[in-house]
Design a protein around this motif. Sequence first.
Motif, mmCIF file in Angstrom:
data_model
loop_
_atom_site.group_PDB
_atom_site.id
_atom_site.type_symbol
_atom_site.label_atom_id
_atom_site.label_comp_id
_atom_site.label_asym_id
_atom_site.label_seq_id
_atom_site.Cartn_x
_atom_site.Cartn_y
_atom_site.Cartn_z
ATOM 1 N N GLN A 110 0.831 -1.203 0.000
ATOM 2 C CA GLN A 110 0.000 0.000 0.000
ATOM 3 C C GLN A 110 0.866 1.253 0.000
ATOM 4 O O GLN A 110 0.541 2.246 -0.656
ATOM 5 C CB GLN A 110 -0.933 0.006 1.215
ATOM 6 C CG GLN A 110 -1.950 -1.136 1.216
ATOM 7 C CD GLN A 110 -1.469 -2.360 1.987
ATOM 8 O OE1 GLN A 110 -0.305 -2.736 1.897
ATOM 9 N NE2 GLN A 110 -2.370 -2.973 2.748
ATOM 10 N N ALA A 111 1.981 1.217 0.732
ATOM 11 C CA ALA A 111 2.884 2.365 0.769
ATOM 12 C C ALA A 111 3.554 2.581 -0.580
ATOM 13 O O ALA A 111 3.727 3.727 -1.021
ATOM 14 C CB ALA A 111 3.930 2.167 1.861
ATOM 15 N N ALA A 112 3.958 1.500 -1.239
ATOM 16 C CA ALA A 112 4.569 1.633 -2.556
ATOM 17 C C ALA A 112 3.580 2.224 -3.558
ATOM 18 O O ALA A 112 3.954 3.060 -4.397
ATOM 19 C CB ALA A 112 5.076 0.275 -3.031
ATOM 20 N N ASP A 113 2.306 1.805 -3.459
ATOM 21 C CA ASP A 113 1.274 2.365 -4.341
ATOM 22 C C ASP A 113 1.043 3.845 -4.046
ATOM 23 O O ASP A 113 0.892 4.665 -4.967
ATOM 24 C CB ASP A 113 -0.030 1.591 -4.179
ATOM 25 C CG ASP A 113 0.046 0.167 -4.702
ATOM 26 O OD1 ASP A 113 0.971 -0.132 -5.490
ATOM 27 O OD2 ASP A 113 -0.812 -0.661 -4.304
ATOM 28 N N ALA A 114 1.021 4.191 -2.764
ATOM 29 C CA ALA A 114 0.831 5.593 -2.390
ATOM 30 C C ALA A 114 2.020 6.436 -2.832
ATOM 31 O O ALA A 114 1.856 7.587 -3.255
ATOM 32 C CB ALA A 114 0.624 5.701 -0.876
ATOM 33 N N ALA A 115 3.220 5.878 -2.730
ATOM 34 C CA ALA A 115 4.416 6.594 -3.184
ATOM 35 C C ALA A 115 4.339 6.863 -4.683
ATOM 36 O O ALA A 115 4.696 7.953 -5.153
ATOM 37 C CB ALA A 115 5.667 5.785 -2.849
ATOM 38 N N LEU A 116 3.873 5.890 -5.452
ATOM 39 C CA LEU A 116 3.747 6.074 -6.898
ATOM 40 C C LEU A 116 2.766 7.204 -7.208
ATOM 41 O O LEU A 116 3.021 8.041 -8.085
ATOM 42 C CB LEU A 116 3.293 4.767 -7.543
ATOM 43 C CG LEU A 116 3.373 4.692 -9.067
ATOM 44 C CD1 LEU A 116 4.808 4.843 -9.558
ATOM 45 C CD2 LEU A 116 2.786 3.370 -9.556
ATOM 46 N N ALA B 204 2.233 9.668 -5.379
ATOM 47 C CA ALA B 204 2.883 10.912 -4.957
ATOM 48 C C ALA B 204 4.076 11.278 -5.836
ATOM 49 O O ALA B 204 4.693 12.328 -5.629
ATOM 50 C CB ALA B 204 3.335 10.793 -3.506
ATOM 51 N N GLY B 205 4.414 10.411 -6.800
ATOM 52 C CA GLY B 205 5.499 10.728 -7.723
ATOM 53 C C GLY B 205 6.833 10.112 -7.382
ATOM 54 O O GLY B 205 7.878 10.641 -7.771
#
Length: 408
Positions: free
Chosen positions: A360-366, A368-369
């Motif tokens: 989920q964090a990796a998806d959120a990071a994506l 966010a750029g």
Amino acid sequence: MSTIDTQELSRVGGNGRSSADVLEIYSANLMPTFGMPKRVFVRGEGCYVWDVEGRKHLDLLSGLAVNALGHAHPTVLAAITSQLSTLGHVSNFFATPAQVALAERLTGLIPGDAETRVFFANSGTEANEAAFKITRRTGRTKIISTEGAFHGRSTGALAVTHSPKYREPFEPLPGEVIFVPYGDADALAAAIDDTVAAVVLEPIQGENGVVVPPPDYLAQARALCDQAGSLLWIDEVQTGMGRTGSWLVHTDQGVRADIVTVAKGLGNGFPIGACLATGPAATLLGPGSHGSTFGGNPVAAIAGLAVMAVIERDGLLANATAMGEHLAAAIQDLDHPLITGTRGRGLLQAILLAEPAAQQAADAALEAGFVINAPRPDVLRLAPPLIITADQLDTFVAALPAILEAAS
């Protein structure tokens, strides 16, 4: 002769189609081995990539630790273009100056007076497949690998890879392979004897979540292999070529390996892998015992030479060390409740999470750029280009709390 538009050759990325359009064509034409991609990238420059909609992302994964010099590096681009315009491929029935020069450059990374020779391949998996075949030439068949190990997807490389989800669909796999706990020299000592052909180890387990063993682990493995008459095979596919702040982790620790495999960062995106063998192991593969149509072709070789020259010229080994320390310290200074720590070496770093929210964090990071990945449910992996700056890393660290909030 009519002119061919290169944009038209790659029309799905160059004709103004949306991500949804491109991914629809993707799902209809590509085998679903990687699942559905989350972005369609069309351009890269330095440490940044842009998707088909024009959104800019800081690439903190480097194409899985491949783009050591970032995207579209001018030196590598010039070297590849020049070589391809002169001689692109001749097969391994013939030699080329670039191939020979890269072989000499790579063997020079191995200290000592023992003879070292190279077999060129096209990937880390292929380099490990060559290493697997070298172990077969010892007259022994047993190999010791480690829990959590990842060495590739071909049958030989998969045989020494630990994860059941990768192995079980393709069993039976070749070889008699024993898996022992990673970083545990006592467990290795209990398993090794004079029937073991080789011990295969990663200096740091990348796909297992950037797991760093005790400082003397590789040296102890070397001593145990010497006692048993076994080969020590070190897989530096992810850790080598400057990724961790030195050319090779094991040589930086003063350890001698019989077989070393490298790939990923060596070509900066151009496919290349290499298996180096030293001492008696260097001559175990003879004429006809292995081969590769494309391995060591002059374009791949010149890419490797250019990458190594830039790393050396621009002091990128030192930058990898300094930026890795900066990144780890900045993340720890956040004192975020979801972060339990960091681990790694150089620019191969992991963020450890208190709950299984890494994907989920990796998806959120994506969103966010930022491009990162989640090799384990509670681990985020960062492997940015070796040219990354502190200011660029700080933009990610500043965004990290919001990323984690979105994830949890």
